[in-house]
Structures are given as structure tokens and as C-alpha cells.
Scaffold this active site. Structure first.
Site, PDB file in Angstrom:
ATOM      1  N   PHE A 126       0.864  -1.187   0.000  1.00  0.00           N
ATOM      2  CA  PHE A 126       0.000   0.000   0.000  1.00  0.00           C
ATOM      3  C   PHE A 126       0.896   1.230   0.000  1.00  0.00           C
ATOM      4  O   PHE A 126       1.725   1.406   0.889  1.00  0.00           O
ATOM      5  CB  PHE A 126      -0.924   0.037   1.223  1.00  0.00           C
ATOM      6  CG  PHE A 126      -1.879   1.188   1.159  1.00  0.00           C
ATOM      7  CD1 PHE A 126      -3.037   1.116   0.392  1.00  0.00           C
ATOM      8  CD2 PHE A 126      -1.614   2.381   1.830  1.00  0.00           C
ATOM      9  CE1 PHE A 126      -3.912   2.194   0.303  1.00  0.00           C
ATOM     10  CE2 PHE A 126      -2.481   3.454   1.737  1.00  0.00           C
ATOM     11  CZ  PHE A 126      -3.630   3.367   0.976  1.00  0.00           C
ATOM     12  N   ASP A 210       9.220   3.070   1.647  1.00  0.00           N
ATOM     13  CA  ASP A 210       7.988   3.669   2.150  1.00  0.00           C
ATOM     14  C   ASP A 210       7.958   3.422   3.658  1.00  0.00           C
ATOM     15  O   ASP A 210       7.659   2.320   4.114  1.00  0.00           O
ATOM     16  CB  ASP A 210       6.770   3.045   1.466  1.00  0.00           C
ATOM     17  CG  ASP A 210       5.464   3.674   1.938  1.00  0.00           C
ATOM     18  OD1 ASP A 210       5.449   4.242   3.046  1.00  0.00           O
ATOM     19  OD2 ASP A 210       4.457   3.584   1.209  1.00  0.00           O
ATOM     20  N   LYS A 239       2.124   9.769   8.274  1.00  0.00           N
ATOM     21  CA  LYS A 239       1.352   9.302   9.437  1.00  0.00           C
ATOM     22  C   LYS A 239       1.780   9.893  10.796  1.00  0.00           C
ATOM     23  O   LYS A 239       1.295  10.928  11.184  1.00  0.00           O
ATOM     24  CB  LYS A 239       1.345   7.770   9.474  1.00  0.00           C
ATOM     25  CG  LYS A 239       0.474   7.178   8.355  1.00  0.00           C
ATOM     26  CD  LYS A 239       0.002   5.774   8.658  1.00  0.00           C
ATOM     27  CE  LYS A 239      -1.189   5.392   7.818  1.00  0.00           C
ATOM     28  NZ  LYS A 239      -0.898   4.893   6.477  1.00  0.00           N
TER      29      LYS A 239
HETATM   30  C1  LIG Z   1      -1.041   5.199   5.039  1.00  0.00           C
HETATM   31  C2  LIG Z   1       0.014   4.821   4.105  1.00  0.00           C
HETATM   32  C3  LIG Z   1       0.203   5.523   2.905  1.00  0.00           C
HETATM   33  C4  LIG Z   1      -0.703   6.640   2.451  1.00  0.00           C
HETATM   34  O1  LIG Z   1      -0.745   7.706   3.356  1.00  0.00           O
HETATM   35  P1  LIG Z   1      -1.908   8.794   3.235  1.00  0.00           P
HETATM   36  O2  LIG Z   1      -1.519   9.837   4.243  1.00  0.00           O
HETATM   37  O3  LIG Z   1      -3.189   8.113   3.556  1.00  0.00           O
HETATM   38  O4  LIG Z   1      -1.890   9.313   1.858  1.00  0.00           O
HETATM   39  C5  LIG Z   1       1.246   5.135   2.088  1.00  0.00           C
HETATM   40  N1  LIG Z   1       2.063   4.123   2.431  1.00  0.00           N
HETATM   41  C6  LIG Z   1       1.911   3.430   3.569  1.00  0.00           C
HETATM   42  C7  LIG Z   1       2.865   2.326   3.902  1.00  0.00           C
HETATM   43  C8  LIG Z   1       0.868   3.736   4.440  1.00  0.00           C
HETATM   44  O5  LIG Z   1       0.698   3.037   5.558  1.00  0.00           O
END
Ligand SMILES: *Cc1c(COP(=O)(O)O)cnc(C)c1O
Length: 387
Positions: A126, A210, A239
Site C-alpha cells: 500500500f 515507504d 502518518k
Molecule cells: C497510510 C500509508 C500511505 C498513504 O498515506 P496517506 O496519508 O493516507 O496518503 C502510504 N504508504 C503506507 C505504507 C501507508 O501506511
């Protein structure tokens, strides 16, 4: 207005892209929150791994209030005091990943390799919801209906041989999470990130981390990659970085700091003084209150309790996994995870579901041993009462 009336208003007026339970949360303190009817819940999800310092933290609240009185916004036309660092700032995780993807492309463009556009990412990953980050998000349910998503090749997470097969001179980067959070709290297999590092080094490509869910101390180290002793070329944060104030950041090696020259990328709100002051308060508190050590200690307690629950309820629980305060209790395939989530909520514990069957635990990093233990006692009782 009563909780029911507020829920009815929300159902009538908000765009129906979420699936909220009939709950309105109005107040929080530490790792507990209260709904509009006055009921208390233990918060073991922290707004999806965001509320690093829990709720109502005095240092964070004071920093936000003080900065709000000084300057909230200036735009990126000027420097501002809380925000001078070697990083690009934006407002969310998906934007931080867009910055990573654009950094990689622009880097090779400036080296005369403009056709180096492809990214290798992983099944179950994700990376966000904007189109670039969505293309990298290797989960069909998120991509469905949004048309072709070119320039990304997805391979099974952990499968080094497949990565090697899919590499080519058109690959700019490999984008990877050290623990797939939304995918169900799936930690990278031992050696995997190290081998990705070797593969990109051989190919002259970039390794992009990420760290949106795994960063800011969530796993007990500042970055998830540090658990594996591997360094990425650039990484994304969001986050938990500002404890709940919207923020995102892309950080890169000094060698890449020319890749996005003036005018090539930007964000109106990015790096604003308010979000930057909040992030500074979070980072200072992380250090001053020794929260990495706290995450390791609470993480060990959580792991022991989840292992115990898996042993005690073998008909319901398949396994437990994760590190620090990013862990999961994986329910058996025939268990209705949403129904369990609802029962936990009724009993006063908030968690989330990730990857279909995993109850995901991402509490505030400063959750106390007492709060964590009390919440897990409730979970034990709820699981014990299931048929
Ligand atoms: C939550 C998340 C995202 C996206 O973040 P948003 O602030 O919702 O755009 C991307 N990568 C990872 C691993 C995430 O947990």
C-alpha cells in the site's frame, strides 16, 4: 446533539466512501478516547498509526497553540523557522510517495536516461491513493475501476528471484515497505531488503523506502529499514510524523538533492510552520521521553500477549506477527474479522483490520503498560465469549 443524531447527519451528508461505525469520538487522553455518549475506549489503533504521542499530549498541544499564534502559513515562497531541514515536505503519505517517484524519474532524466521510468513494487503493498502512488499499490481492490496504471511491475513480496527477473535498464527504482502495514502486517523476510539493495546497486537503480507506517519509531527503531540494517536512497514519512497534524516528507541522500530543481515539484501547504512545529514537538518528545525504548518494551509485552491469545484460541486465531507497536493477531479464514472488530468496539477496544483477516495493533508509542494490559484483558474476554 445526541450521538445518534450526529451519526444520522454524517450518513446524510458525507461522501459515502468510508464505512464508519455509528460512533462519534469527542475527546481523548493518552491512549483512551471517549464517544459522544461518554463511553470510554482503549485506542490501540491511534488513528491508523498516526497519534504517536496519544491524545491531548500537553507538549504537542502547547507547540501547536504557540505556533498558531505566531504564524500558521506562509507558503513555500519563504523559509520559516520550524522547517529548515534537508527534506521535501508535503501533507500526506501519498504525496510523500509521489515525491519519491518523481525524484527517481527526474534523477535519471537529468542523467540523460529519460526512458528509465519503470518501478518495481510488491503484491499486497500500500503506497497511497493518488494515481502515481496508486499505480505502485499492488492490491487490486484499490486499483479497481481507475483504468490502466503503467510503469509499475508488481512481484510477490520477498521473492528475490522474481525481482531479478523483472529488472531491466528501464527500471528507475524499487519501492518497498519494511513491514507491509495495510497488507496485513507482513514483515520483510530476513535478507530481503539487503538483497534488494544489492540488486539496485548492480543495476544503478534506486531503492525507495515507504516508511509511512513503519517510520517515526513505530517498530522500536526510528525507521523500519534500520531493523534490517539497510539504507535506502530516499524514503517517505507521514502518518505519525506530526502526531496527528497532516504532514508528509520525502528525505533523500545528498547525491539526489539536485534531482528536483526549483520549479520541478512543490506543494502550497507543504512544510507550513504549524505542521512543522507539531513534527518538531513529536521528534523532541520521542527523544526526551526515550520512546524508542518504550516501544521495544511495550512491543515485547504485546507480542507475548498475542502469542498467548493465539495459543489459547486456536480455533479463532491463526498466528501473530509484527514488531514493536506494529503487530497483528491473524484470525482464521473462516472467522468474520469485521464482526470481531465490532465486538471489540462494543467492549471498549479500538483496533483496525489489515489485509482481510489481521487485527492490527498500532497504539500510541507512549501507551502505558497498564493501558495496554487492560485493553488486552478485554480482548481476551471478547475472544473467550465468541462461539
Ligand atoms: C497510510 C500509508 C500511505 C498513504 O498515506 P496517506 O496519508 O493516507 O496518503 C502510504 N504508504 C503506507 C505504507 C501507508 O501506511
Amino acid at each position: 446533539m445526541s450521538q445518534d443524531a450526529l451519526v444520522a447527519l454524517g450518513r446524510d451528508n458525507l461522501y459515502p466512501n468510508y464505512r464508519q461505525p455509528p460512533l462519534v469520538l469527542v475527546r481523548g487522553e493518552g491512549s483512551r478516547v471517549w464517544d459522544a455518549a461518554g463511553k470510554q475506549y482503549f485506542d490501540l489503533f491511534a488513528g491508523i498509526a498516526v497519534s504517536t504521542l496519544g491524545h491531548g499530549h500537553p507538549v504537542l498541544a502547547a507547540a501547536i497553540a504557540a505556533q498558531a499564534k505566531q504564524l500558521i502559513h506562509l507558503s513555500n515562497y519563504f523559509y520559516n523557522k520550524p522547517n529548515v531541514d534537508r527534506a521535501f515536505f508535503c501533507n500526506s503519505g501519498t504525496e510523500a510517495n509521489e515525491a519519491l517517484l518523481k525524484l527517481a524519474r527526474r534523477h535519471f532524466y537529468s542523467k540523460g536516461q529519460a526512458d528509465r521510468l519503470r518501478v518495481i513494487a510488491f503484491d499486497n503493498a500500500f503506497h497511497g491513493r493518488t494515481l502515481g502512488a496508486l499505480a505502485a499499490t499492488g492490491t487490486p481492490k484499490y486499483q479497481e475501476g481507475f483504468g490502466p496504471m503503467p510503469n509499475v511491475t508488481h512481484v510477490p513480496y520477498g521473492d528475490v528471484a522474481r525481482v531479478r527477473q523483472e529488472m531491466g535498464p528501464d527500471v528507475a527504482a524499487i519501492l518497498v515497505e519494511s513491514i507491509q502495514g495495510e497488507g496485513g502486517v507482513l514483515p520483510a523476510p530476513p535478507g530481503f531488503l539487503q538483497q534488494l539493495r544489492e540488486i539496485v546497486d548492480e543495476a544503478g537503480a534506486l531503492l525507495l523506502a515507504d516508511e509511512i507506517q513503519t517510520g517515526i519509531g513505530r517498530t522500536g527503531k526510528f525507521l523500519g529499514f534500520q531493523q534490517y540494517g539497510v539504507k535506502a536512497d530516499a524514503l517517505s514519512l507521514a502518518k505519525g510524523l506530526a502526531g496527528g497534524v497532516p504532514i508528509g516528507a520525502m528525505l533523500c541522500r545528498a547525491e539526489l538533492s539536485e534531482a528536483l530543481p526549483p520549479g520541478s515539484h512543490g506543494s502550497t501547504f507543504g512544510g507550513n510552520p504549524l505542521a512543522s512545529a507539531a513534527a518538531l514537538a513529536v521528534l523532541e518528545t520521542l527523544e526526551k521521553d526515550h520512546l524508542l525504548e518504550a516501544v521495544q518494551a511495550r512491543g515485547a509485552e504485546l507480542a507475548a500477549r498475542l502469542t498467548g491469545l493465539a495459543e489459547k484460541y486456536p480455533k479463532l486465531v491463526a498466528s501473530s506477527r509484527g514488531t514493536g507497536l506494529l503487530q497483528a493477531l491473524v484470525l482464521k479464514d473462516d472467522v468474520d474479522a469485521r464482526a470481531v472488530l465490532g465486538k471489540l468496539q462494543d467492549a471498549g477496544v479500538l483496533v483496525t483490520i489489515a489485509g482481510g483477516q489481521a487485527l492490527r495493533f498500532t497504539p500510541p508509542l507512549n501507551i502505558t503498560s497498564g493501558e495496554l494490559g487492560a485493553a488486552l484483558d478485554i480482548i481476551d474476554r471478547v475472544l473467550g465469549a465468541l462461539p
